[in-house]
Scaffold this active site. Structure first.
Site, short mmCIF file in Angstrom:
data_model
loop_
_atom_site.label_atom_id
_atom_site.label_comp_id
_atom_site.label_asym_id
_atom_site.label_seq_id
_atom_site.Cartn_x
_atom_site.Cartn_y
_atom_site.Cartn_z
N SER A 155 32.88 51.28 39.14
CA SER A 155 31.73 50.87 39.94
C SER A 155 31.50 51.83 41.10
O SER A 155 31.26 53.01 40.89
CB SER A 155 31.93 49.43 40.41
OG SER A 155 30.79 48.94 41.06
N ASP A 188 24.42 52.02 42.16
CA ASP A 188 25.77 52.56 42.14
C ASP A 188 26.05 53.23 40.79
O ASP A 188 25.20 53.20 39.89
CB ASP A 188 26.78 51.45 42.46
CG ASP A 188 26.81 50.33 41.44
OD1 ASP A 188 25.87 50.24 40.62
OD2 ASP A 188 27.77 49.53 41.45
N ASP A 211 27.58 52.70 38.00
CA ASP A 211 27.39 52.02 36.72
C ASP A 211 26.13 51.17 36.69
O ASP A 211 25.91 50.40 35.75
CB ASP A 211 28.61 51.20 36.33
CG ASP A 211 28.88 50.02 37.25
OD1 ASP A 211 28.61 50.14 38.45
OD2 ASP A 211 29.36 48.98 36.76
#
Length: 581
Positions: free
Chosen positions: A153, A306, A308
């Site tokens: 992430s 972000d 992902d």
């Protein structure tokens, strides 16, 4: 265990790895640590990288406490063993695998797929990086029993991770999380992992799945005619070197937006995240380049996802025309208000709709739900719990949306995890809707403050790294439980919620009420003046989080600055009283 015992155990584990079938480069790295860098050797081997309730996350490198092909391999073998037991009566078991932009992510994803194939489990693998929510969608569309996305992430570049999903498209929860953990823990050596799957048997996913996913995103639009009329809204978007680079602009184009500006330096896919210190849209510095671009082109809205692409941070223009960053609570409130108000205006509310928020997210969302007579649920932090509510309500109630303070939101139930692609689409639509009323997104936020109470939230992260840091965080939580505060900043603590003990305590009557949620290491203190303080160690990072929420009625816009000052001072004093400043 003293330092000598720890070092002895560490050396024993390192020697075991040297004697296992690992590659020569990894062996050489271990030898170097044993000879020249004992502190790094200890950090790399003092424990096994924990396969937690969502999967793995850690610093990349060699060792049992690091993300590498061997720890990923053992996790995958444990997952495969569980799937083979759980679905033993089925003719076919399948798993979908995706990855983000991070260093080693494609390698870890391919190894995951190969191990699945070696265990006679069908493996679908995306042909290149994709947003996490698309992986959730693919699991459901393909009828897979599980899924894996390789991502850390928004963590720093040194990290990578491995998240496991179940057949409903949500991240694993009890009992599957515990059962998979048990299977992973039973893998005692690298030699037990079946690394030899035939790559030719892996089924690649690409454009066809992209198109299906984007079509579902587009279906969430509530006012296509408004988008058509105000398609010239100026939007700056940055993926911060991550997976949103193609899918977010594609979704915005699909809806009809025409003025989308990118940030070329951050469109470059790079796991080193060269333009930012941290690829986290919660941190203002990550949006610096996007804000500069927005001022160049006169944009109305800035959005940053972000790596992902499951979380989004935004900036809008205030009443002076200046760009201001909004926090996750404000963004979640805007999305919730838009969804509820439009469902209401269009006569779509039948009494069987609901929204979901997490226990540390702003209570403003609960106020909105009550206003529109829509049921709301409070769940623990993590979208897997939102997905579980959707699963339990399937065919009985309709999920409108749900979110959390940490910049994640989900719209509709076609995906069962937070989805920045859909969130960006609806935020852009909200900007067009505001324009249709001669307003800005900021004006809509002010309308919300006037219609409901003015809520203000703040977050402090106390970072404590390594083994000693983890122990210190445990001691902090134990201290709050053993000696809970009686007052904070002069206001009496009226209610204590302990989600680990699953009880709510009324401090005056001493009455205890059960909390009907899974156990979680979270404490909440509700104060007499309406303030709420939540404390929880992060499940994915070496930190403990303190959440502050305060509110005050806003009667007219001319009072805004004064009320904001009162609330900011209240939060500041709460932090000081807890010795966090």
């Amino acid at each position: 265990m003293n330092n000598e015992d720890i070092l002895s155990t560490v050396k024993e584990k390192a020697t075991s790895w040297l004697e296992s079938p690992i590659d020569e480069a990894s062996k050489e790295s271990i030898r170097n640590m044993m000879a020249e860098n004992e502190p790094e050797l200890i950090e790399s081997f003092y424990k096994d990288l924990e396969f937690g309730t969502g999967g793995l996350r850690g610093i990349m490198g060699v060792g049992t406490n690091r993300m590498n092909i061997y720890t990923v391999g053992m996790a995958t073998q444990g997952l495969c063993n569980y799937l083979l037991k759980q679905f033993s009566g089925q003719d076919e078991i399948s798993v979908a695998v995706a990855h983000d932009c991070r260093n080693n992510s494609p390698l870890f994803a391919e190894i995951t797929a190969q191990i699945c194939v070696a265990n006679n489990i069908k493996a679908y693998l995306f042909d290149e990086l994709r947003p996490t929510p698309e992986l959730s969608f693919a699991i459901r569309h393909l009828g897979c029993q599980s899924g894996v996305v390789v991502t850390a992430s928004h963590n720093p570049k040194e990290y990578n991770g491995y998240k496991v999903y179940w057949e409903d498209g949500g991240q694993i929860i009890n009992p599957h999380d515990v059962n998979i953990i048990n299977e992973v823990q039973q893998i005692k050596s690298i030699g037990e992992v079946k690394f030899n799957g035939d790559r030719e048997e892996i089924i690649k996913l690409g454009e066809e799945m992209d198109a299906l996913y984007i079509n579902e995103v587009a279906k969430q639009s509530l006012n296509p005619e408004i988008i058509e009329a105000y398609s010239d809204v100026k939007i700056v978007y940055t993926p911060i070197h991550g997976t949103g680079v193609k899918m977010v602009p594609r979704a915005l184009n699909k809806l009809g937006f025409k003025n989308i500006y990118n940030v070329p330096e951050q469109d470059v896919i790079d796991g080193n995240f060269p333009t930012v210190v941290s690829p986290n849209p919660e941190e203002s510095a990550a949006l610096d380049l996007a804000l500069r671009k927005a001022d160049e082109v006169g944009a109305d809205l800035v959005m940053a996802t972000d790596p992902d692409a499951d979380r989004v941070g935004i900036a809008v223009r205030d009443d002076q025309g200046d760009l201001v960053l909004l926090n996750g609570n404000q963004t979640a409130a805007l999305l919730t208000y838009y969804l509820l108000s439009q469902w209401s205006e269009k006569g779509k509310l039948t009494g069987k709709e609901y929204i979901v928020k997490t226990v540390v997210t702003t209570e403003l969302i609960a106020d909105m739900a009550r206003h529109y007579h829509v049921k709301y649920y409070d769940v623990l932090t993590g979208f897997k719990f939102i997905a579980d509510i959707i699963k339990k309500n399937e065919d009985k109630m309709t999920f409108i949306g749900g979110g959390e303070e940490s910049y994640g939101f989900m719209i509709g139930d076609f995906v069962r995890d937070k989805d920045a692609v859909a969130s960006c689409s609806i935020l852009a639509e909200l900007a067009a809707w505001a324009r249709s009323q001669d307003k800005s997104v900021y004006d809509i936020l002010m309308d919300i403050h006037l219609k409901f109470s003015f809520y203000l939230e703040s977050l402090i992260n106390v970072v404590r790294k390594g083994k000693s840091g983890a122990e210190e965080i445990q001691k902090m939580m134990a201290g709050f439980r053993e000696n809970p505060p009686v007052t904070i900043n002069g206001s009496r603590v009226t209610v204590i919620r302990d989600y680990l003990e699953q009880i709510t305590i009324d401090t005056a009557s001493k009455k205890r009420t059960a909390i009907d949620l899974p156990k979680s290491n979270v404490l909440q203190f509700l104060l007499e003046n309406g303030s709420k303080i939540s404390v929880r160690p992060s499940g994915t990072e070496p930190k403990i989080k303190f959440y502050f929420s305060v509110y005050h009625k806003l009667k007219k816009m001319s009072d805004f600055d004064h009320v904001k000052m009162i609330l900011e001072e209240r939060i500041l004093n709460l932090k000081k009283d807890l010795k966090l400043l």
